[in-house]
Design an enzyme around this catalytic site. Structure first.
Site, PDB file in Angstrom:
ATOM      1  N   ARG A  59     -19.405  16.987 -31.733  1.00  0.00           N
ATOM      2  CA  ARG A  59     -18.586  17.500 -32.622  1.00  0.00           C
ATOM      3  C   ARG A  59     -17.694  18.471 -31.889  1.00  0.00           C
ATOM      4  O   ARG A  59     -16.708  19.071 -32.402  1.00  0.00           O
ATOM      5  CB  ARG A  59     -18.952  18.119 -33.886  1.00  0.00           C
ATOM      6  N   ASP A 184       6.605  18.044 -34.298  1.00  0.00           N
ATOM      7  CA  ASP A 184       5.761  16.729 -33.965  1.00  0.00           C
ATOM      8  C   ASP A 184       6.672  15.923 -33.198  1.00  0.00           C
ATOM      9  O   ASP A 184       7.822  15.321 -33.615  1.00  0.00           O
ATOM     10  CB  ASP A 184       5.617  16.308 -35.502  1.00  0.00           C
ATOM     11  N   LYS A 209       0.216   6.388 -33.043  1.00  0.00           N
ATOM     12  CA  LYS A 209       1.607   5.678 -32.765  1.00  0.00           C
ATOM     13  C   LYS A 209       1.631   5.005 -31.480  1.00  0.00           C
ATOM     14  O   LYS A 209       0.853   4.343 -30.827  1.00  0.00           O
ATOM     15  CB  LYS A 209       2.598   6.398 -33.664  1.00  0.00           C
TER      16      LYS A 209
HETATM   17  C1  LIG Z   1       5.541  11.651 -37.627  1.00  0.00           C
HETATM   18  C2  LIG Z   1       4.476  11.487 -38.097  1.00  0.00           C
HETATM   19  N1  LIG Z   1       3.469  12.524 -37.916  1.00  0.00           N
HETATM   20  C3  LIG Z   1       2.225  12.608 -38.243  1.00  0.00           C
HETATM   21  C4  LIG Z   1       1.601  11.320 -38.796  1.00  0.00           C
HETATM   22  C5  LIG Z   1       0.211  11.465 -39.057  1.00  0.00           C
HETATM   23  O1  LIG Z   1      -0.442  10.643 -38.213  1.00  0.00           O
HETATM   24  P1  LIG Z   1      -1.914   9.891 -38.532  1.00  0.00           P
HETATM   25  O2  LIG Z   1      -1.561   8.780 -39.369  1.00  0.00           O
HETATM   26  O3  LIG Z   1      -2.565   9.590 -37.427  1.00  0.00           O
HETATM   27  O4  LIG Z   1      -2.926  11.025 -39.234  1.00  0.00           O
HETATM   28  C6  LIG Z   1       2.177  10.320 -38.975  1.00  0.00           C
HETATM   29  C7  LIG Z   1       1.637   9.267 -39.714  1.00  0.00           C
HETATM   30  O5  LIG Z   1       2.550   8.156 -40.012  1.00  0.00           O
HETATM   31  C8  LIG Z   1       3.791  10.106 -38.506  1.00  0.00           C
HETATM   32  O6  LIG Z   1       4.403   9.347 -38.579  1.00  0.00           O
END
Ligand SMILES: Cc1ncc(COP(=O)(O)O)c(C=O)c1O
Length: 400
Positions: A59, A184, A209
């Site tokens: 962990r 992000d 993604k």
């Molecule tokens: C731009 C973006 N940030 C964060 C996330 C969250 O990621 P996760 O689904 O891997 O938890 C997503 C999920 O679709 C996303 O599109």
């Protein structure tokens, strides 16, 4: 030659993917273990105290996780990286590391629905207030800053409208007011955009993604300064427990080795499809950062080296015809998530952005009929063929 001088593609293949020093195996093994043994209590004490290098418990970290983190830090151009079980685990851990009761955050109005919900539903319970504003409006951004503001959080391009924010400009405002800027970078990946070079302090990703790229895992990563990653993020990582599994680290590492190739193909396919949609009589609105008609095309050219694989559009007739279109697709799959090798389509208002109040959604361009297309790496002609046959089923007589 050190890896610092290597190009993106070479780093993606080799950093963190060195042969195993013990066995010579070209691909290093997955350390599929939950715990680690020590030669003595003295050695255990030294490793726990951080005075000696070593692993203690699954962990906390694993060698496979460290390899992944080295690769991603090298690709984003950051000092250090921490990997998590999902994008949301990464984002929630960063927020937990930075926030205290009484703090205020500024978050863009257009972000992934889960991120919106994190501030609105979770951190609000701990007396952290969030202002949701359009961070590309510098006057609004400056006016939203309070003495208690800790950071500004944004996506660029944003999910799902693809709105682009001038990261360098927002970073200047943040620096002036001593605020951290979190970006992000999921939609672009470091192949097309490097927020740290543009002035961001922390970069987060849903590695589920494009980084993973094959629709078979969940993962998240955070890139930032050595001090933030090693000192501030360590407690949320180990105490909240959003650890990534060694096997998932192996898969993300493998995915990253072909990231450059995949991003080029996502980009080329998306541009071809966007140009096809642009001329189609049944398309009411369209956003793709690579089109000259995109409202922020100049900014796109300034801060991104590509346009990515996401397209947002609305079919004439809005929601009803959008549903007819989606329901008639054969090759393209109706599913949330994005950045996979296969093309995916989704309807944000009823799926990913359901948790955002309807008035908020509409105010910021997430219309009821908006459709988000994540273009895969199939043959573009086949994808266009599927879109064409589904659009042919849409009745537009009398529709707006
Ligand atoms: C731009 C973006 N940030 C964060 C996330 C969250 O990621 P996760 O689904 O891997 O938890 C997503 C999920 O679709 C996303 O599109």
């Amino acid at each position: 030659m050190t890896h610092v001088n290597w190009s993106f593609e070479t780093k993606a293949v080799h950093v963190g993917s060195e042969p195993c020093p013990q066995t010579g195996a070209l691909v290093s093994p997955i350390y599929q273990t939950s715990t680690y043994t020590f030669k003595s209590t003295e050695e255990a004490g030294n490793i726990f105290a951080g005075e000696q290098a070593g692993y203690v418990y699954g962990r906390v970290s694993s060698p496979t996780q460290h390899e992944l983190e080295r690769k991603i830090a090298a690709l984003e151009g950051g000092e250090a990286c921490s990997a998590f079980a999902s994008g949301m685990a990464a984002i929630a851990s960063v927020c937990t590391a930075l926030l205290e009761s009484g703090d205020h955050v500024i978050c863009d109005t257009v972000v992934y629905g889960g991120t919106y919900g994190l501030f609105e539903k979770i951190f609000s319970k701990y007396n952290v207030e969030a202002s949701f504003i359009d961070t590309s409006d510098i006057e609004k951004l400056t006016n939203a800053i309070r003495p208690t503001t800790k950071f500004v959080y944004l996506e660029s391009p944003a999910n799902p409208t693809l709105k682009v924010v001038d990261i360098a400009e927002v970073s200047n405002v943040c620096k002036k007011h001593d605020l951290q800027l979190i970006v992000d970078n999921t939609f672009m990946t470091p192949y097309f955009q490097k927020p740290l070079e543009l002035g961001a302090d922390i970069v987060v990703h849903s590695a589920t993604k494009f980084m993973g790229g094959h629709g078979d895992l969940l993962a998240g990563v955070v890139v930032g300064s050595e001090r933030f990653i090693k000192e501030e993020l360590h407690d949320p990582l180990t105490k909240l427990g959003g650890i990534i599994s060694p096997f998932t680290c192996f898969l993300v590492k493998r995915g990253l080795q072909t990231l450059a190739l995949r991003m080029e193909k996502h980009n080329a396919n998306a541009l071809e499809i966007a140009r096809y949609l642009e001329g189609h009589s049944k398309i009411k609105s369209l956003a793709y950062p690579g089109l000259e008609s995109f409202s922020q095309y100049e900014l796109v050219k300034k801060q991104m080296s590509g346009y990515g694989g996401l397209i947002a559009f609305e079919v004439v007739g809005g929601l009803k015809n959008g549903q007819v279109f989606c329901d008639n697709l054969k090759l393209i799959q109706l599913a949330v998530s994005l950045g996979d090798v296969g093309t995916l389509i989704e309807h944000p208002a009823s799926m990913t952005h359901r948790s955002v109040p309807i008035e908020e959604r509409r105010k910021h361009g997430i219309t009821d009929g908006l459709i988000r297309l994540s273009v895969g790496i199939e043959n573009a002609t086949d994808i266009i063929g599927d879109i064409e046959q589904a659009l042919a089923k849409v009745e537009t007589k009398g529709a707006e």
